[in-house]
Design a protein around this motif. Structure first.
Motif, PDB file in Angstrom:
ATOM      1  N   ARG A   1       0.854  -1.186   0.000  1.00 14.48           N
ATOM      2  CA  ARG A   1       0.000   0.000   0.000  1.00 14.48           C
ATOM      3  C   ARG A   1       0.888   1.234   0.000  1.00 14.48           C
ATOM      4  O   ARG A   1       1.652   1.458   0.923  1.00 14.48           O
ATOM      5  CB  ARG A   1      -0.869   0.009   1.260  1.00 14.48           C
ATOM      6  N   ARG A   2       0.774   2.067  -1.054  1.00 14.66           N
ATOM      7  CA  ARG A   2       1.654   3.228  -1.160  1.00 14.66           C
ATOM      8  C   ARG A   2       0.915   4.540  -0.918  1.00 14.66           C
ATOM      9  O   ARG A   2       1.449   5.474  -0.326  1.00 14.66           O
ATOM     10  CB  ARG A   2       2.330   3.277  -2.546  1.00 14.66           C
ATOM     11  N   ILE A   3      -0.317   4.639  -1.423  1.00 11.82           N
ATOM     12  CA  ILE A   3      -1.100   5.865  -1.247  1.00 11.82           C
ATOM     13  C   ILE A   3      -2.471   5.484  -0.690  1.00 11.82           C
ATOM     14  O   ILE A   3      -3.147   4.603  -1.234  1.00 11.82           O
ATOM     15  CB  ILE A   3      -1.303   6.607  -2.588  1.00 11.82           C
ATOM     16  N   THR A   4      -2.840   6.137   0.409  1.00 12.54           N
ATOM     17  CA  THR A   4      -4.162   5.944   1.009  1.00 12.54           C
ATOM     18  C   THR A   4      -5.117   7.008   0.484  1.00 12.54           C
ATOM     19  O   THR A   4      -4.742   8.180   0.379  1.00 12.54           O
ATOM     20  CB  THR A   4      -4.061   6.091   2.541  1.00 12.54           C
ATOM     21  N   LEU A   5      -6.333   6.585   0.167  1.00 12.17           N
ATOM     22  CA  LEU A   5      -7.387   7.524  -0.255  1.00 12.17           C
ATOM     23  C   LEU A   5      -8.559   7.387   0.703  1.00 12.17           C
ATOM     24  O   LEU A   5      -8.987   6.270   1.010  1.00 12.17           O
ATOM     25  CB  LEU A   5      -7.837   7.187  -1.674  1.00 12.17           C
ATOM     26  N   ILE A   6      -9.071   8.510   1.183  1.00 16.84           N
ATOM     27  CA  ILE A   6     -10.298   8.500   1.984  1.00 16.84           C
ATOM     28  C   ILE A   6     -11.234   9.557   1.396  1.00 16.84           C
ATOM     29  O   ILE A   6     -10.825  10.703   1.153  1.00 16.84           O
ATOM     30  CB  ILE A   6     -10.016   8.819   3.462  1.00 16.84           C
ATOM     31  N   LEU A   7     -12.467   9.160   1.152  1.00  8.64           N
ATOM     32  CA  LEU A   7     -13.476  10.068   0.585  1.00  8.64           C
ATOM     33  C   LEU A   7     -14.696   9.997   1.491  1.00  8.64           C
ATOM     34  O   LEU A   7     -15.256   8.920   1.710  1.00  8.64           O
ATOM     35  CB  LEU A   7     -13.833   9.583  -0.828  1.00  8.64           C
ATOM     36  N   TYR A   8     -15.107  11.149   2.013  1.00 11.38           N
ATOM     37  CA  TYR A   8     -16.189  11.160   2.997  1.00 11.38           C
ATOM     38  C   TYR A   8     -17.548  11.298   2.327  1.00 11.38           C
ATOM     39  O   TYR A   8     -17.710  12.095   1.396  1.00 11.38           O
ATOM     40  CB  TYR A   8     -15.946  12.265   4.021  1.00 11.38           C
ATOM     41  N   LEU A   9     -18.517  10.542   2.829  1.00 10.86           N
ATOM     42  CA  LEU A   9     -19.816  10.415   2.165  1.00 10.86           C
ATOM     43  C   LEU A   9     -21.003  10.796   3.042  1.00 10.86           C
ATOM     44  O   LEU A   9     -22.130  10.884   2.537  1.00 10.86           O
ATOM     45  CB  LEU A   9     -20.020   8.949   1.715  1.00 10.86           C
ATOM     46  N   THR A  10     -20.816  11.018   4.339  1.00  9.52           N
ATOM     47  CA  THR A  10     -21.953  11.228   5.243  1.00  9.52           C
ATOM     48  C   THR A  10     -22.810  12.420   4.805  1.00  9.52           C
ATOM     49  O   THR A  10     -22.289  13.531   4.641  1.00  9.52           O
ATOM     50  CB  THR A  10     -21.463  11.528   6.676  1.00  9.52           C
ATOM     51  N   PRO A  11     -24.123  12.221   4.624  1.00  9.68           N
ATOM     52  CA  PRO A  11     -24.979  13.357   4.281  1.00  9.68           C
ATOM     53  C   PRO A  11     -25.318  14.176   5.525  1.00  9.68           C
ATOM     54  O   PRO A  11     -25.373  13.631   6.633  1.00  9.68           O
ATOM     55  CB  PRO A  11     -26.241  12.678   3.728  1.00  9.68           C
ATOM     56  N   ASP A  12     -25.557  15.458   5.353  1.00  5.73           N
ATOM     57  CA  ASP A  12     -26.052  16.337   6.421  1.00  5.73           C
ATOM     58  C   ASP A  12     -25.239  16.226   7.703  1.00  5.73           C
ATOM     59  O   ASP A  12     -25.794  16.137   8.798  1.00  5.73           O
ATOM     60  CB  ASP A  12     -27.525  16.011   6.751  1.00  5.73           C
ATOM     61  N   ARG A  13     -23.929  16.222   7.565  1.00  3.16           N
ATOM     62  CA  ARG A  13     -23.100  16.132   8.765  1.00  3.16           C
ATOM     63  C   ARG A  13     -23.195  17.429   9.564  1.00  3.16           C
ATOM     64  O   ARG A  13     -23.185  18.521   8.996  1.00  3.16           O
ATOM     65  CB  ARG A  13     -21.645  15.878   8.373  1.00  3.16           C
ATOM     66  N   ARG A  14     -23.294  17.288  10.892  1.00  2.00           N
ATOM     67  CA  ARG A  14     -23.306  18.460  11.763  1.00  2.00           C
ATOM     68  C   ARG A  14     -21.956  18.579  12.467  1.00  2.00           C
ATOM     69  O   ARG A  14     -21.257  17.575  12.646  1.00  2.00           O
ATOM     70  CB  ARG A  14     -24.438  18.323  12.789  1.00  2.00           C
ATOM     71  N   PRO A  15     -21.601  19.816  12.869  1.00  2.00           N
ATOM     72  CA  PRO A  15     -20.256  20.027  13.425  1.00  2.00           C
ATOM     73  C   PRO A  15     -19.954  19.164  14.647  1.00  2.00           C
ATOM     74  O   PRO A  15     -18.802  18.823  14.892  1.00  2.00           O
ATOM     75  CB  PRO A  15     -20.255  21.516  13.805  1.00  2.00           C
ATOM     76  N   ASP A  16     -20.978  18.793  15.422  1.00  5.20           N
ATOM     77  CA  ASP A  16     -20.682  18.004  16.630  1.00  5.20           C
ATOM     78  C   ASP A  16     -20.896  16.497  16.407  1.00  5.20           C
ATOM     79  O   ASP A  16     -21.078  15.747  17.370  1.00  5.20           O
ATOM     80  CB  ASP A  16     -21.519  18.496  17.813  1.00  5.20           C
ATOM     81  N   ASP A  17     -20.837  16.064  15.166  1.00  7.26           N
ATOM     82  CA  ASP A  17     -21.028  14.635  14.882  1.00  7.26           C
ATOM     83  C   ASP A  17     -19.795  13.787  15.173  1.00  7.26           C
ATOM     84  O   ASP A  17     -19.860  12.552  15.105  1.00  7.26           O
ATOM     85  CB  ASP A  17     -21.421  14.427  13.412  1.00  7.26           C
ATOM     86  N   GLY A  18     -18.651  14.431  15.477  1.00  2.88           N
ATOM     87  CA  GLY A  18     -17.448  13.671  15.810  1.00  2.88           C
ATOM     88  C   GLY A  18     -16.882  12.954  14.591  1.00  2.88           C
ATOM     89  O   GLY A  18     -17.131  13.335  13.452  1.00  2.88           O
ATOM     90  N   GLY A  19     -16.075  11.898  14.864  1.00  6.85           N
ATOM     91  CA  GLY A  19     -15.506  11.125  13.774  1.00  6.85           C
ATOM     92  C   GLY A  19     -14.421  11.847  12.999  1.00  6.85           C
ATOM     93  O   GLY A  19     -14.114  11.480  11.861  1.00  6.85           O
ATOM     94  N   GLU A  20     -13.777  12.864  13.614  1.00  5.02           N
ATOM     95  CA  GLU A  20     -12.709  13.572  12.896  1.00  5.02           C
ATOM     96  C   GLU A  20     -11.519  12.644  12.645  1.00  5.02           C
ATOM     97  O   GLU A  20     -11.239  11.742  13.439  1.00  5.02           O
ATOM     98  CB  GLU A  20     -12.226  14.792  13.688  1.00  5.02           C
ATOM     99  N   LEU A  21     -10.841  12.924  11.557  1.00  2.78           N
ATOM    100  CA  LEU A  21      -9.594  12.223  11.245  1.00  2.78           C
ATOM    101  C   LEU A  21      -8.443  13.025  11.854  1.00  2.78           C
ATOM    102  O   LEU A  21      -8.291  14.215  11.555  1.00  2.78           O
ATOM    103  CB  LEU A  21      -9.427  12.127   9.722  1.00  2.78           C
ATOM    104  N   CYS A  22      -7.633  12.380  12.708  1.00  2.00           N
ATOM    105  CA  CYS A  22      -6.461  13.045  13.289  1.00  2.00           C
ATOM    106  C   CYS A  22      -5.224  12.565  12.563  1.00  2.00           C
ATOM    107  O   CYS A  22      -5.038  11.360  12.384  1.00  2.00           O
ATOM    108  CB  CYS A  22      -6.310  12.704  14.770  1.00  2.00           C
TER     109      CYS A  22
END
Ligand code: AKG
Ligand code: FE2
Length: 209
Positions: free
Chosen positions: A131-152
């Protein structure tokens, strides 16, 4: 579109091993992918993700709490086909720019339920040297700022200190060098949907016996 669309992205990868881009993929494609993931999940086609060496992966939800479904080229949904076409253009452009010899890709949908996250890790460490390059694409609809799940994200030379915290906003694309960048997913507070995958420098998968 020409490969110019990837210029800014490649500059960031060259400079810091990481790029974060909004709006690169069309909104209707993001929605098509999300709907496909949602329907597959509702049909019971997601499985608990596992961690550890590829020969003996284990479910340890305190470390990794997502459920996933691998994309399958045979399923040939229109959204998947469009996404794969786009990812092949990106793969070719990555090869032209960085000489990575990327031969194939693998992608899965992921869903983190409320309370679930993913402890800090590097994507190459799970018996996955190709694995050389990681790709992440976010799909959640209607996300609110306090929904958590941040990527650190953490810098390779300072892996104990948080470097960046990325909100998983719909349509946001994160790419990074898989062997370099430690990262973690903070616990989600509402279901969190994404596509994750890797550009690999090996050919056909040789499954360990
Ligand atoms: O979804 C994310 O933000 C990161 C997921 C991840 O690190 C992984 O699946 O390896
Ligand atoms: Fe990861």
């Amino acid at each position: 579109m020409t490969e110019r669309e990837f210029d800014a992205l490649f500059r960031d990868i060259a400079e810091q091993g990481l790029s974060i881009t909004d709006g690169l993929l069309p909104a209707d494609l993001i929605d098509g992918l999300y709907r496909e993931a949602l329907h597959a999940w509702q049909a019971g086609r997601f499985s608990p993700a596992r961690v550890g060496h590829s020969r003996q992966p284990q479910r340890i939800s305190a470390i990794r709490g997502d459920t996933i479904m691998w994309l399958d080229s045979a399923s040939g949904s229109p959204a998947q086909e469009r996404f794969i076409d786009w990812s092949e253009r990106l793969r070719n452009a990555l090869n032209q720019n960085f000489y990575l010899g990327l031969q194939r890709t693998e992608f899965h949908y992921a869903r983190y339920d409320a309370g679930r996250g993913y402890a800090r890790h590097i994507d190459q460490h799970r018996g996955q040297p190709h694995r050389r390059i990681t790709l992440i694409l976010y799909l959640t609809p209607d996300r609110r700022p306090d929904d958590g799940g941040e990527l650190c994200l953490y810098r390779p030379e300072e892996p104990e200190r948080e470097w960046l915290r990325v909100a998983p906003e719909r349509g946001r694309l994160v790419l990074f060098r898989s062997e370099l960048i430690p990262h973690a997913v903070l616990p989600a507070r509402r279901p969190r949907w994404s596509m994750t995958g890797w550009f690999r420098n090996d050919g056909i998968l040789l499954q360990a016996a």
